[in-house]
Write an enzyme that holds these catalytic residues in place. Structure first.
Site, PDB file in Angstrom:
ATOM      1  N   LYS A   9       0.848  -1.217   0.000  1.00  0.00           N
ATOM      2  CA  LYS A   9       0.000   0.000   0.000  1.00  0.00           C
ATOM      3  C   LYS A   9       0.871   1.250   0.000  1.00  0.00           C
ATOM      4  O   LYS A   9       2.053   1.197   0.387  1.00  0.00           O
ATOM      5  CB  LYS A   9      -0.939   0.041   1.210  1.00  0.00           C
ATOM      6  CG  LYS A   9      -0.248  -0.019   2.603  1.00  0.00           C
ATOM      7  CD  LYS A   9       0.195   1.301   3.163  1.00  0.00           C
ATOM      8  CE  LYS A   9       0.918   1.172   4.501  1.00  0.00           C
ATOM      9  NZ  LYS A   9       1.760   2.305   4.856  1.00  0.00           N
ATOM     10  N   ASP A 132      -2.008  -1.281  10.984  1.00  0.00           N
ATOM     11  CA  ASP A 132      -2.124  -1.231   9.519  1.00  0.00           C
ATOM     12  C   ASP A 132      -2.895  -2.418   8.947  1.00  0.00           C
ATOM     13  O   ASP A 132      -3.209  -2.436   7.763  1.00  0.00           O
ATOM     14  CB  ASP A 132      -0.709  -1.310   8.892  1.00  0.00           C
ATOM     15  CG  ASP A 132      -0.140   0.061   8.594  1.00  0.00           C
ATOM     16  OD1 ASP A 132      -0.864   1.058   8.767  1.00  0.00           O
ATOM     17  OD2 ASP A 132       1.039   0.127   8.192  1.00  0.00           O
TER      18      ASP A 132
END
Ligand code: C5P
Length: 287
Positions: A9, A132
């Site tokens: 990401k 995360d």
């Protein structure tokens, strides 16, 4: 056997709003999966076992093993799985590879073991593995808030071409905690960068590179002393709007298009630097 891709990401916008009473920081971030992926293979077995192509990550402490054990504990599932991780995402760079692997493990074992947990139940477990991790249960484009546990999927963005530059000093132990601990009240913002990016997405259907932002950019050079060299190298080859990926030290720059990104990456590679071209990846998966 099940095979899953496990994407990295970038935080297109990452704001830290302040410190919370529990010691974590309140975040507001627009996070996006990219087309740089590991592959995970899952097979039914009596016990949980794990192998990784990257020797440094081939340990029982890997988040993949912790995710599998957490799922077993909370559901009471009695069996196991043999898991193989083919590592491609540079690790300890801010690209979220380990968190992605953990989330994909929850998703895959939920299916392999026939557990029928929902997205939100999996995201609840994901939060226990790291801030995360919940984002990767959803993937694609999402607004991430709280300490990372509040994930609101957003409409997928049009493809953005990115150049990633990986400095050699990745995998610093305790990097994320250290970076957060260097933040001072003057670094905090109040969500205005995320608001502007969301408004742009609503009205123009995308987020221009000029709207991208990362609070950690402000303390990057004191945290990673030789980062300036890599930042300047990107600038010298014509990259603009350079930011840390998450808490770094990987850097990214959004290019105008694919050929622009390739030209920048080629110039960096010629200088002996580790650079990739990648693009945003809209794929979302079912639990
Ligand atoms: O959640 P995770 O274990 O990935 O976080 C690592 C460290 O980063 C935490 O111990 C905390 O010091 C810091 N952190 C934070 N605020 C967040 C996420 C992480 O302060 N929202």
């Amino acid at each position: 056997m099940l095979e899953y891709t496990s994407p990295a990401k970038v935080n297109l916008v990452l704001e830290v709003l302040g410190k919370r009473p529990d010691g974590y920081h309140e975040l507001k971030s627009i996070v996006q999966t990219i087309d740089l992926c590991d592959t995970l293979y899952f097979e039914l077995a009596e016990e949980v076992s794990f192998q990784c192509t990257e020797p440094a990550l081939n340990t029982s402490q890997n988040l993949v093993v912790r995710a599998a054990n957490l799922l077993k504990q909370t559901t009471g599932y009695g069996g196991g799985a043999k898991v193989l991780l083919e590592k491609r995402i540079p690790w300890g760079a801010g690209l979220g590879g380990g968190s992605s692997n953990a989330a994909i493990t929850l998703i895959a074992l939920n299916r392999l073991w026939g557990l029928n947990l929902s997205h939100s139940e999996l995201a609840g477990l994901a939060t226990r593995l790291g801030s995360d991790v919940p984002f990767f249960i959803y993937g694609s484009t999402a607004l991430v808030e709280g300490r990372g546990e509040k994930v609101t999927p957003l409409d997928a963005l049009p493809t953005i071409w990115l150049v990633l530059l990986i400095p050699p000093f990745t995998g610093m132990p305790d990097k994320t905690r250290r970076l957060f601990s260097l933040l001072k009240p003057e670094h905090y913002t109040s969500g205005e960068f995320v608001s502007k990016a969301l408004e742009s997405q609503r009205k123009q259907g995308g987020i221009a590179p000029s709207l991208m932002f990362n609070t950690f950019d402000k303390i990057a050079f004191e945290t990673f002393p030789s980062l300036e060299y890599y930042w300047n190298a990107l600038q010298e080859v014509g990259a603009t709007y350079i930011h840390l990926v998450g808490s770094g030290p990987c850097l990214f720059s959004a290019a105008d298009n694919r050929s622009h990104a390739e030209a920048i990456a080629t110039s960096l590679t010629k200088k002996g630097l580790k650079a990739f071209v990648t693009s945003t990846k809209p794929a979302r998966r079912d639990p």
